[in-house]
Design an enzyme around this catalytic site. Structure first.
Site, PDB file in Angstrom:
ATOM      1  N   HIS A  47       0.847  -1.192   0.000  1.00  0.00           N
ATOM      2  CA  HIS A  47       0.000   0.000   0.000  1.00  0.00           C
ATOM      3  C   HIS A  47       0.882   1.242   0.000  1.00  0.00           C
ATOM      4  O   HIS A  47       2.019   1.205   0.498  1.00  0.00           O
ATOM      5  CB  HIS A  47      -0.891   0.020   1.252  1.00  0.00           C
ATOM      6  CG  HIS A  47      -2.041  -0.947   1.189  1.00  0.00           C
ATOM      7  ND1 HIS A  47      -3.090  -0.921   2.076  1.00  0.00           N
ATOM      8  CD2 HIS A  47      -2.287  -1.983   0.333  1.00  0.00           C
ATOM      9  CE1 HIS A  47      -3.945  -1.893   1.771  1.00  0.00           C
ATOM     10  NE2 HIS A  47      -3.474  -2.547   0.730  1.00  0.00           N
ATOM     11  N   GLU A  49       0.961   3.936   1.774  1.00  0.00           N
ATOM     12  CA  GLU A  49       1.458   4.411   3.073  1.00  0.00           C
ATOM     13  C   GLU A  49       2.624   3.559   3.572  1.00  0.00           C
ATOM     14  O   GLU A  49       3.616   4.094   4.078  1.00  0.00           O
ATOM     15  CB  GLU A  49       0.349   4.366   4.139  1.00  0.00           C
ATOM     16  CG  GLU A  49      -0.886   5.166   3.825  1.00  0.00           C
ATOM     17  CD  GLU A  49      -1.977   4.314   3.177  1.00  0.00           C
ATOM     18  OE1 GLU A  49      -1.684   3.623   2.180  1.00  0.00           O
ATOM     19  OE2 GLU A  49      -3.118   4.351   3.661  1.00  0.00           O
ATOM     20  N   CYS A  77      -6.113   2.063   5.721  1.00  0.00           N
ATOM     21  CA  CYS A  77      -6.790   0.828   6.129  1.00  0.00           C
ATOM     22  C   CYS A  77      -6.229   0.404   7.493  1.00  0.00           C
ATOM     23  O   CYS A  77      -5.344   1.069   8.039  1.00  0.00           O
ATOM     24  CB  CYS A  77      -6.557  -0.264   5.085  1.00  0.00           C
ATOM     25  SG  CYS A  77      -4.853  -0.880   5.040  1.00  0.00           S
ATOM     26  N   CYS A  80      -2.338  -0.177   7.330  1.00  0.00           N
ATOM     27  CA  CYS A  80      -1.571   1.064   7.233  1.00  0.00           C
ATOM     28  C   CYS A  80      -1.693   1.895   8.509  1.00  0.00           C
ATOM     29  O   CYS A  80      -0.717   2.494   8.952  1.00  0.00           O
ATOM     30  CB  CYS A  80      -2.014   1.860   6.017  1.00  0.00           C
ATOM     31  SG  CYS A  80      -1.564   1.037   4.472  1.00  0.00           S
TER      32      CYS A  80
HETATM   33 ZN   LIG Z   1      -3.518   0.319   3.547  1.00  0.00          ZN
END
Ligand SMILES: [Zn+2]
Length: 146
Positions: A47, A49, A77, A80
């Site tokens: 992801h 991040e 999410c 993250c």
């Molecule tokens: Zn994430």
């Protein structure tokens, strides 16, 4: 956030869901960037991040991102949000809310959970429309590569 949006655009070009992130150092200078690379790398944890935080830590030569700010186009999410707490960033800034999976105020508020020993400041809604429309148009395109 403009730089994070540019990163999100890079993700979309590679067939990944357009989410982009940047980490700003304690002095406000750009430290690292990242965009969603799940499709590009086949890594479920790639992801925006997570990638940006890893690169920022590498740039600083330490895992603690104290004093740093993470800016991301979409609400983090749970994974993250966990990584952001672990990294000790001071501030999390995001654009669009993620009502289905957001962990910074929407579905959960992991980053500000009082049971955790580190709680970054959260600022949301920055360029919200632009961040959201990038995602909406990506999912509306019928013949994307992913
Ligand atoms: Zn994430």
């Amino acid at each position: 956030m403009r730089r994070a949006l540019a990163e999100a655009d890079l993700a979309a070009r590679a067939g990944d869901v357009p989410v982009g992130a940047v980490v700003l150092g304690p002095d406000g200078a750009l430290l690292a960037t990242g965009h969603n690379e799940r499709e590009a790398t086949g890594d479920p944890t790639a992801h925006a991040e997570v990638l940006a935080v890893r690169r920022a830590a590498a740039a600083l030569g330490r895992w603690r991102l104290t004093g740093c700010t993470l800016v991301v186009t979409l609400e983090p999410c749970t994974m993250c949000a966990g990584a952001l707490v672990q990294s000790r960033v001071d501030r999390v800034v995001y654009g669009a809310r993620d009502e289905k999976a957001g962990a910074a105020g929407s579905l959960w508020d992991l980053v500000r959970d009082r049971r955790l020993n580190h709680r970054p400041e959260v600022i949301h809604g920055v360029l919200e429309q632009e961040c959201a429309s990038l995602l909406t148009s990506f999912f509306r395109t019928p013949f994307r590569t992913s």
